[in-house]
Scaffold this motif. Structure first.
Motif, short mmCIF file in Angstrom:
data_model
loop_
_atom_site.label_atom_id
_atom_site.label_comp_id
_atom_site.label_asym_id
_atom_site.label_seq_id
_atom_site.Cartn_x
_atom_site.Cartn_y
_atom_site.Cartn_z
N LEU A 24 60.41 59.89 44.83
CA LEU A 24 59.52 61.00 45.12
C LEU A 24 60.33 62.28 45.11
O LEU A 24 61.45 62.32 45.62
N ASN A 25 59.81 63.35 44.52
CA ASN A 25 60.52 64.62 44.54
C ASN A 25 59.53 65.77 44.52
O ASN A 25 58.42 65.67 43.99
N GLY A 26 59.93 66.87 45.13
CA GLY A 26 59.10 68.06 45.15
C GLY A 26 59.94 69.32 45.19
O GLY A 26 60.99 69.35 45.83
N THR A 27 59.49 70.34 44.46
CA THR A 27 60.14 71.65 44.46
C THR A 27 59.06 72.70 44.71
O THR A 27 58.03 72.71 44.04
N PHE A 28 59.30 73.58 45.68
CA PHE A 28 58.35 74.62 46.04
C PHE A 28 59.07 75.96 45.95
O PHE A 28 60.05 76.20 46.66
N VAL A 29 58.59 76.83 45.08
CA VAL A 29 59.25 78.11 44.80
C VAL A 29 58.36 79.26 45.27
O VAL A 29 57.16 79.28 44.97
N GLN A 30 58.95 80.18 46.00
CA GLN A 30 58.25 81.39 46.43
C GLN A 30 59.01 82.58 45.86
O GLN A 30 60.15 82.82 46.23
N MET A 31 58.39 83.32 44.94
CA MET A 31 59.04 84.46 44.29
C MET A 31 58.43 85.77 44.78
O MET A 31 57.21 85.89 44.91
N ASP A 32 59.28 86.72 45.07
CA ASP A 32 58.86 88.05 45.52
C ASP A 32 59.18 89.04 44.39
O ASP A 32 60.30 89.55 44.30
N ASN A 33 58.21 89.26 43.52
CA ASN A 33 58.42 90.09 42.32
C ASN A 33 57.74 91.45 42.47
O ASN A 33 56.71 91.58 43.13
N HIS A 34 58.34 92.46 41.83
CA HIS A 34 57.82 93.83 41.93
C HIS A 34 57.88 94.52 40.57
O HIS A 34 58.79 94.27 39.77
N ASN A 37 65.25 96.69 31.04
CA ASN A 37 64.97 96.18 32.37
C ASN A 37 63.58 96.60 32.81
O ASN A 37 63.20 97.76 32.65
N THR A 38 62.82 95.65 33.34
CA THR A 38 61.47 95.97 33.80
C THR A 38 61.11 95.05 34.95
O THR A 38 61.06 93.84 34.80
N GLY A 39 60.91 95.61 36.12
CA GLY A 39 60.61 94.82 37.30
C GLY A 39 61.84 94.23 37.95
O GLY A 39 62.96 94.36 37.43
N ASP A 40 61.65 93.62 39.10
CA ASP A 40 62.74 92.97 39.83
C ASP A 40 62.14 91.91 40.74
O ASP A 40 60.92 91.86 40.94
#
Length: 311
Positions: A78-88, A40-43
């Motif tokens: 028409l299609n759209g996907t917007f991803v916001q990731m909070d990685n540490h 495991n490394t990061g989250d």
């Protein structure tokens, strides 16, 4: 490839004329397993916003005596996907993008053929960027042309099976891939229903009609998104596949609006970089001592979603 299959889903939704859907998903924080380091490394956690629309430009309604109710449609999806990731705490060189944006537009044509057959043709383009802004779209870097030709056999009024080819230039040159389609909508009593589809990943839903304007469903969905980018000067693809299971109450407002809410778990959320070439798409990321492959992914996490569909 996924966006080609997504527009197939939208095209067959054309039976309900124009359709707009908006959805927000949240996957809570969990540890990330690195298959190469075997630890495991990061989250990280993720917010996913998606929108899709099908706009028929010309439509001929199904014949009244057609048991499969097949329209003839010319339209635009028409299609759209917007991803916001909070990685540490990801190691240097293994960081995941903090954002991913997938956009697509396609011209479509759907028409019935013989008594039990329909045909779908689609041609369009999509962008797969590591940033949620239009200025990050660059032709030759993260814009891909795509298309599809699918023949669908209407086995029964509630069962559709199809196959054909999908075309894109993800690797810098046109390539043809097999495309498969399956859809089943059925019921085993007046109150219980079952839906199975392979048109946008994989979806299975067991439903209970509690009342006229409220359904409860146990759902299992597979999906994903990707970003075309450069790392260390090389063209690569970052991809995430997701698998969620949850309980979904769906509220219906009149005949044209539904609001599904989902509470459950995300049991697979992979995260991997690959070189942008065909051989890398089928290579194992890492292997166990017995020769079986293992993949990098986030540990299971809580999952919540809310959406609105207008048709």
């Amino acid at each position: 490839m996924k966006k080609v299959i997504t527009l197939i889903m939208l095209c067959f939704a054309a039976k309900t004329f124009a359709q707009i859907s908006v959805k927000t998903e949240y996957i809570s924080n969990s540890k990330f397993y690195d298959a190469v380091a075997n630890t495991n490394t990061g989250d990280g956690s993720a917010m996913i916003y998606s929108v899709g629309a099908l706009v028929p430009l010309s439509m001929q309604a199904p014949k009244k005596d057609d048991p499969y109710q097949r329209p003839t449609v010319w339209g635009v999806s028409l299609n759209g996907t917007f991803v916001q990731m909070d990685n540490h705490n990801f190691p240097l060189g293994k960081e995941h993008p903090s954002q991913v944006m997938n956009l697509g537009v396609s011209a479509i044509h759907l028409r019935p053929l013989k008594e039990r057959w329909s045909m779908l043709m689609a041609l369009g383009a999509g962008s797969y960027t590591p940033e949620n802004r239009l200025s990050s779209i660059h032709i030759g870097e993260n814009v891909v042309a795509n298309g599809a030709f699918i023949l669908v056999w209407h086995c029964r009024p509630n069962i559709e099976i199809g196959g054909g080819v999908a075309l894109n230039n993800s690797f810098g040159y046109p390539m043809v891939f097999p495309a498969f389609y399956f859809k089943y909508n059925g019921a085993f009593s007046d109150k219980f229903t079952i839906e199975v589809g392979s048109i946008d990943g994989l979806k299975v839903a067991l439903g209970y009609n509690y009342r006229e304007n409220l359904d409860f469903k146990l759902i299992a969905n597979m999906g994903g998104y990707s970003a075309y980018l450069r790392r260390n000067g090389e063209k690569e693809i970052f991809s995430q596949q997701t698998f969620v299971v949850g309980l979904q109450p769906e509220f219906k407002i009149g005949k044209h609006v539904s609001i599904p809410l989902t509470v459950g778990g995300s049991f697979i959320r992979s995260g991997r970089y690959r070189e942008r070439k065909l051989s890398a798409m089928f290579a194992s990321e890492a292997k166990n001592e017995d020769g079986t492959s293992r993949s990098s992914q986030f540990n299971p996490a809580l999952y919540f979603a809310a959406g609105v569909t207008i048709k």
